[in-house]
Every structure is written in C-alpha cells, then in structure tokens.
Design a protein around this motif. Structure first.
Motif, mmCIF file in Angstrom:
data_model
loop_
_atom_site.group_PDB
_atom_site.id
_atom_site.type_symbol
_atom_site.label_atom_id
_atom_site.label_comp_id
_atom_site.label_asym_id
_atom_site.label_seq_id
_atom_site.Cartn_x
_atom_site.Cartn_y
_atom_site.Cartn_z
ATOM 1 N N PHE A 88 0.623 -1.354 0.135
ATOM 2 C CA PHE A 88 -0.019 -0.035 -0.030
ATOM 3 C C PHE A 88 0.905 1.108 -0.093
ATOM 4 O O PHE A 88 1.967 1.231 0.784
ATOM 5 N N HIS A 89 0.573 2.128 -0.810
ATOM 6 C CA HIS A 89 1.071 3.515 -0.628
ATOM 7 C C HIS A 89 -0.056 4.633 -0.659
ATOM 8 O O HIS A 89 -0.819 4.736 -1.366
ATOM 9 N N ALA A 90 0.401 5.554 0.265
ATOM 10 C CA ALA A 90 -0.718 6.916 0.463
ATOM 11 C C ALA A 90 0.105 7.975 -0.399
ATOM 12 O O ALA A 90 1.109 8.481 0.147
ATOM 13 N N VAL A 91 -0.421 8.433 -1.409
ATOM 14 C CA VAL A 91 -0.033 9.387 -2.221
ATOM 15 C C VAL A 91 -0.485 10.665 -1.542
ATOM 16 O O VAL A 91 -1.524 11.005 -1.270
ATOM 17 N N ALA A 92 0.490 11.634 -1.476
ATOM 18 C CA ALA A 92 0.272 12.806 -0.699
ATOM 19 C C ALA A 92 -0.705 13.730 -1.637
ATOM 20 O O ALA A 92 -0.834 13.559 -2.825
ATOM 21 N N SER A 122 -3.983 10.632 0.411
ATOM 22 C CA SER A 122 -4.137 11.117 1.777
ATOM 23 C C SER A 122 -2.974 11.939 2.289
ATOM 24 O O SER A 122 -1.823 11.496 2.003
ATOM 25 N N ASP A 123 -3.268 13.171 2.951
ATOM 26 C CA ASP A 123 -2.192 13.869 3.566
ATOM 27 C C ASP A 123 -1.877 13.254 4.989
ATOM 28 O O ASP A 123 -1.182 13.812 5.628
ATOM 29 N N HIS A 124 -2.744 12.144 5.429
ATOM 30 C CA HIS A 124 -2.548 11.464 6.556
ATOM 31 C C HIS A 124 -2.319 10.030 6.566
ATOM 32 O O HIS A 124 -3.264 9.164 6.507
ATOM 33 N N GLN A 164 -3.609 7.329 8.794
ATOM 34 C CA GLN A 164 -5.308 7.040 8.746
ATOM 35 C C GLN A 164 -5.576 6.250 7.695
ATOM 36 O O GLN A 164 -6.197 5.273 7.585
ATOM 37 N N ALA A 165 -4.939 6.797 6.439
ATOM 38 C CA ALA A 165 -5.087 5.619 5.100
ATOM 39 C C ALA A 165 -4.638 4.447 5.350
ATOM 40 O O ALA A 165 -5.339 3.451 4.935
ATOM 41 N N ILE A 166 -3.429 4.209 5.912
ATOM 42 C CA ILE A 166 -2.944 2.774 6.259
ATOM 43 C C ILE A 166 -4.342 2.119 7.030
ATOM 44 O O ILE A 166 -4.320 0.781 6.890
ATOM 45 N N LEU A 167 -4.504 2.644 8.287
ATOM 46 C CA LEU A 167 -5.439 2.042 9.157
ATOM 47 C C LEU A 167 -6.581 1.747 8.583
ATOM 48 O O LEU A 167 -7.289 0.717 8.734
ATOM 49 N N GLN A 168 -7.334 2.667 7.738
ATOM 50 C CA GLN A 168 -8.607 2.672 7.189
ATOM 51 C C GLN A 168 -8.599 1.277 6.249
ATOM 52 O O GLN A 168 -9.292 0.443 5.844
ATOM 53 N N LEU A 222 9.911 15.065 16.296
ATOM 54 C CA LEU A 222 8.993 16.120 16.732
ATOM 55 C C LEU A 222 8.426 17.115 15.329
ATOM 56 O O LEU A 222 7.256 17.327 15.249
ATOM 57 N N MET A 223 9.251 17.421 14.476
ATOM 58 C CA MET A 223 9.079 18.222 13.347
ATOM 59 C C MET A 223 8.564 17.332 12.037
ATOM 60 O O MET A 223 7.460 17.946 11.650
ATOM 61 N N LEU A 224 8.891 16.314 12.107
ATOM 62 C CA LEU A 224 8.296 15.456 11.042
ATOM 63 C C LEU A 224 7.253 14.544 11.131
ATOM 64 O O LEU A 224 6.397 13.940 10.594
ATOM 65 N N GLY A 225 7.107 14.320 12.506
ATOM 66 C CA GLY A 225 6.077 13.122 12.996
ATOM 67 C C GLY A 225 6.449 12.049 12.839
ATOM 68 O O GLY A 225 7.641 11.679 12.165
ATOM 69 N N SER A 226 5.911 11.151 13.017
ATOM 70 C CA SER A 226 6.148 9.618 12.737
ATOM 71 C C SER A 226 4.844 8.885 12.410
ATOM 72 O O SER A 226 3.992 8.755 13.299
#
Length: 149
Positions: A36-40, A92-94, A97-101, A124-128
């Motif tokens: 799976f890939h979430a495209v920005a 998805s920009d999140h 969330q896309a992965i979990l859904q 902290l800046m980039l998130g994980s």
C-alpha cells in the motif's frame, strides 16, 4: 497465525528492504501480502488544485504514476517470490489514517511496517507514521528494523 500482511511503502530507501522482509515473513507463515502507498494530496495545494481543475485526467494520471513508481518494485518482488499479493494506493495527507482504514477494510491481520528511526527534534518536526499507527491501531503492528541498501 497471520494470513494477510498489510505492508505500507513510502518510496524511501528502506522500502525495498522492507518488501523483502515482508515477503520472507509471509512465506514463512503462509500469508498473502497487500502493498500500500498513500500518495500525498497534491490537489490540496494551489498548483495542484489548478491542475486538477484544468486537466482532471492528467492530474489523476500524475497521482497514479507516483503510486506506480512506489509500488512497482514491490509488485515485481512479490511475483518473483511467488507470494500471493496485491497493490493498492490512496490519496491522503494523513498516511497513518489511510493505512489503518485500508488495512481494516481489507481484513488484514498484521500491519508490517518499517520505522525510519528518526528521533529527537527531527521526529517532533516530521512526526512519525509508525508511532501514530502504534498509538491508534486496533490490529497488530510489526515494526521491522531494516537496513538501507
């Protein structure tokens, strides 16, 4: 044990190593794999919104091409390994969330993901994505330690 692995890929240098590990794990337990890939969501930017409104077909093709570029190496590896697989993508920009859904929608029983190993200020800046998955997932998440090729 596990029958359906959900393997999010981001196109980074560790994606190939994660793909190999996921396929090896799937072979060992007799599981199938969904890459799976979430495209920005480029369409949320000014330039992207303009492109989407002026030429929707070209915009859609651009997103599909980006996803294919990330997923194609995993598809080839899955075919070569003889493991049952499929590849999906979503906009998805999140990504967490896309992965979990998608994992829940498809009935996956394990998310197999890598961590980029960011820490401190960079995290902290980039998130994980992985940290967010671990915090919110209702199904098991295996965080693989992979070396970059």
């Amino acid at each position: 044990m596990y029958q359906h692995l959900f393997v999010p890929l981001d196109g980074s240098a560790i994606s190939a190593a994660l793909t190999r590990q996921a396929l090896d794990f799937a072979a060992a337990v007799g599981a199938r794999v969904t890459f799976f890939h979430a495209v920005a969501d480029f369409g949320a930017t000014d330039a992207g919104a303009l492109e989407r409104s002026l030429d929707p077909a070209a915009f859609a093709q651009r997103l599909a091409d980006e996803a294919r570029a990330v997923l194609e190496p995993a598809e080839q590896a899955g075919a070569a390994a003889g493991i049952p697989w499929r590849a999906l993508w979503a906009v998805s920009d999140h990504p967490h969330q896309a992965i979990l859904q998608q994992a829940e929608k498809l009935g996956a029983d394990l998310i197999f993901i890598a961590s980029h190993g960011r820490s401190g200020l960079q995290r902290l800046m980039l998130g994980s994505v992985t940290a967010r998955l671990l915090a919110e997932a209702r199904l098991p998440v295996l965080v693989a330690r992979v070396a970059q090729d």
